[in-house]
Design a protein around this motif. Structure first.
Motif, PDB file in Angstrom:
ATOM      1  N   PRO A 233       0.796  -1.223   0.000  1.00 35.71           N
ATOM      2  CA  PRO A 233       0.000   0.000   0.000  1.00 35.71           C
ATOM      3  C   PRO A 233       0.823   1.265   0.000  1.00 35.71           C
ATOM      4  O   PRO A 233       0.289   2.336  -0.157  1.00 35.71           O
ATOM      5  CB  PRO A 233      -0.804  -0.127   1.301  1.00 35.71           C
ATOM      6  CG  PRO A 233       0.083  -0.908   2.205  1.00 35.71           C
ATOM      7  CD  PRO A 233       0.797  -1.894   1.301  1.00 35.71           C
ATOM      8  N   TRP A 234       2.160   1.141   0.203  1.00 35.82           N
ATOM      9  CA  TRP A 234       2.916   2.379   0.379  1.00 35.82           C
ATOM     10  C   TRP A 234       4.055   2.565  -0.590  1.00 35.82           C
ATOM     11  O   TRP A 234       4.849   3.478  -0.451  1.00 35.82           O
ATOM     12  CB  TRP A 234       3.452   2.476   1.807  1.00 35.82           C
ATOM     13  CG  TRP A 234       3.847   1.189   2.435  1.00 35.82           C
ATOM     14  CD1 TRP A 234       3.145   0.475   3.357  1.00 35.82           C
ATOM     15  CD2 TRP A 234       5.042   0.428   2.208  1.00 35.82           C
ATOM     16  NE1 TRP A 234       3.812  -0.666   3.705  1.00 35.82           N
ATOM     17  CE2 TRP A 234       4.982  -0.717   3.027  1.00 35.82           C
ATOM     18  CE3 TRP A 234       6.155   0.618   1.385  1.00 35.82           C
ATOM     19  CZ2 TRP A 234       5.990  -1.670   3.043  1.00 35.82           C
ATOM     20  CZ3 TRP A 234       7.162  -0.335   1.407  1.00 35.82           C
ATOM     21  CH2 TRP A 234       7.068  -1.464   2.234  1.00 35.82           C
TER      22      TRP A 234
ATOM     23  N   GLY B 243       4.544   6.184  -0.340  1.00 31.70           N
ATOM     24  CA  GLY B 243       3.359   6.733   0.311  1.00 31.70           C
ATOM     25  C   GLY B 243       3.616   7.119   1.759  1.00 31.70           C
ATOM     26  O   GLY B 243       4.556   6.642   2.399  1.00 31.70           O
ATOM     27  N   ASP B 244       2.772   7.990   2.285  1.00 31.47           N
ATOM     28  CA  ASP B 244       2.915   8.438   3.672  1.00 31.47           C
ATOM     29  C   ASP B 244       2.749   7.302   4.664  1.00 31.47           C
ATOM     30  O   ASP B 244       3.236   7.379   5.797  1.00 31.47           O
ATOM     31  CB  ASP B 244       1.881   9.528   3.980  1.00 31.47           C
ATOM     32  CG  ASP B 244       2.291  10.885   3.424  1.00 31.47           C
ATOM     33  OD1 ASP B 244       3.502  11.099   3.208  1.00 31.47           O
ATOM     34  OD2 ASP B 244       1.395  11.731   3.200  1.00 31.47           O
ATOM     35  N   GLU B 245       2.031   6.234   4.261  1.00 31.97           N
ATOM     36  CA  GLU B 245       1.828   5.121   5.186  1.00 31.97           C
ATOM     37  C   GLU B 245       3.152   4.518   5.654  1.00 31.97           C
ATOM     38  O   GLU B 245       3.290   4.104   6.807  1.00 31.97           O
ATOM     39  CB  GLU B 245       0.969   4.036   4.514  1.00 31.97           C
ATOM     40  CG  GLU B 245      -0.441   4.473   4.194  1.00 31.97           C
ATOM     41  CD  GLU B 245      -0.549   5.134   2.823  1.00 31.97           C
ATOM     42  OE1 GLU B 245       0.531   5.452   2.241  1.00 31.97           O
ATOM     43  OE2 GLU B 245      -1.675   5.337   2.357  1.00 31.97           O
TER      44      GLU B 245
ATOM     45  N   ASP C 261       4.645   6.779   8.207  1.00 34.99           N
ATOM     46  CA  ASP C 261       3.900   6.651   9.462  1.00 34.99           C
ATOM     47  C   ASP C 261       4.378   5.430  10.253  1.00 34.99           C
ATOM     48  O   ASP C 261       4.546   5.488  11.475  1.00 34.99           O
ATOM     49  CB  ASP C 261       2.403   6.518   9.173  1.00 34.99           C
ATOM     50  CG  ASP C 261       1.790   7.808   8.637  1.00 34.99           C
ATOM     51  OD1 ASP C 261       2.396   8.870   8.834  1.00 34.99           O
ATOM     52  OD2 ASP C 261       0.710   7.734   8.010  1.00 34.99           O
ATOM     53  N   LEU C 262       4.597   4.333   9.561  1.00 34.47           N
ATOM     54  CA  LEU C 262       5.083   3.114  10.239  1.00 34.47           C
ATOM     55  C   LEU C 262       6.461   3.346  10.842  1.00 34.47           C
ATOM     56  O   LEU C 262       6.756   2.907  11.968  1.00 34.47           O
ATOM     57  CB  LEU C 262       5.135   1.949   9.246  1.00 34.47           C
ATOM     58  CG  LEU C 262       3.798   1.366   8.791  1.00 34.47           C
ATOM     59  CD1 LEU C 262       4.032   0.320   7.704  1.00 34.47           C
ATOM     60  CD2 LEU C 262       3.049   0.737   9.972  1.00 34.47           C
TER      61      LEU C 262
ATOM     62  N   GLN D  24       6.105   5.403  13.937  1.00 36.56           N
ATOM     63  CA  GLN D  24       5.485   4.671  15.055  1.00 36.56           C
ATOM     64  C   GLN D  24       6.450   3.754  15.770  1.00 36.56           C
ATOM     65  O   GLN D  24       6.254   3.427  16.942  1.00 36.56           O
ATOM     66  CB  GLN D  24       4.284   3.861  14.527  1.00 36.56           C
ATOM     67  CG  GLN D  24       3.110   4.699  14.075  1.00 36.56           C
ATOM     68  CD  GLN D  24       2.082   3.874  13.329  1.00 36.56           C
ATOM     69  OE1 GLN D  24       2.097   2.638  13.390  1.00 36.56           O
ATOM     70  NE2 GLN D  24       1.167   4.545  12.636  1.00 36.56           N
TER      71      GLN D  24
END
Length: 254
Positions: free
Chosen positions: A25-26, A239-241, A244-245, A248
């Motif tokens: 997805p990223w 991608g920003d996802e 983000d991971l 985190q």
């Protein structure tokens, strides 16, 4: 189910020819276009799982990438853009390469240790390489990225300074040439450099992890944008996802 979407629409022939990478997805692994550097995943009859790009070298050691059109044999590589004015120039020759000597890099940049490098100046000025390499056989047709000793020198440099790609002179082709020194590829008379796509993707992802963390560590503004731009220069959209991971689950600086 997550899908990988092209950053730009592809022609019907390319849509049919490109093998589908594993869904994520990223990351988007389709071609992007830049005024200077473009990369495409092209179908090859004999090499169906390779990424084809054309590479033009000039005497100063710079080179540029242009999109390979598998249906147009007349496509020519555009001349590379000139080096950025005021950039830091690292000059290496046969003796430096043979001894795996990184001192020319240290002298030119003032960097003596990875932990003491400050990104701001290098991001503004950028870094480039001039490779004064004398072939044992003057008729040797190989390009610089095909000589094992040159590649080994860059492997050592990259192992010492893994964040280096982000501060190179991208628009003069330095990022693409640096990648060619480190990623498995073949030379093709018509297409130039042909990268292995899995190897290229792994290289990009490793650099995304390293560069993003390094920029954040030094509090550089918009580290996501800078890291994404680096990947985009080689044809990958991040991608920003993914960022983000990483945020985190941060790691302490080594």
């Amino acid at each position: 189910m997550a899908t990988i979407k092209p950053l730009l629409p592809l022609s019907p022939s390319l849509k049919q020819a490109i093998p589908s990478p594993s869904p994520s997805p990223w990351i988007s692994c389709k071609p992007t276009f830049d005024s200077t550097v473009s990369l495409s995943m092209s179908h090859l009859n004999r090499l169906p799982r390779l990424v084809a790009v054309s590479v033009a070298f000039n005497p100063s050691g710079n080179f540029d990438l242009s999109l390979y059109d598998d249906e147009d044999d007349s496509t020519k590589v555009s001349p590379p853009m000139p080096p950025k004015e005021g950039r830091i120039e690292v000059v290496i020759d046969n003796d430096v390469i043979r001894r795996l000597d990184l001192s020319p890099f240290h002298t030119a940049t003032g960097i003596t240790s990875p932990s003491f490098a400050e990104p701001k100046e290098f991001l503004e000025r950028t870094i480039g390489f001039t490779i004064n390499y004398t072939r044992e056989d003057p008729h040797d047709p190989r390009e610089l990225s095909e000589f094992p000793d040159i590649r080994l020198w860059f492997v050592r440099l990259d192992a010492t300074y893994p964040w280096l790609p982000v501060v190179l002179d991208w628009r003069a082709g330095e990022l693409a040439r640096y990648t060619a020194m480190l990623v498995p590829h073949q030379m093709n008379m018509r297409m130039g450099v042909v990268f292995n796509p899995e190897a290229l993707e792994l290289f990009i992802m490793k650099k995304v992890f390293v560069v993003y963390s390094w920029l954040k560590q030094h509090k550089i503004p918009k580290p996501r944008l800078k890291t994404s731009d680096m990947a985009r220069m080689l044809g990958f959209g991040i991608g920003d996802e993914l960022f983000d991971l990483i945020d985190q689950h941060p790691l302490a600086p080594s």
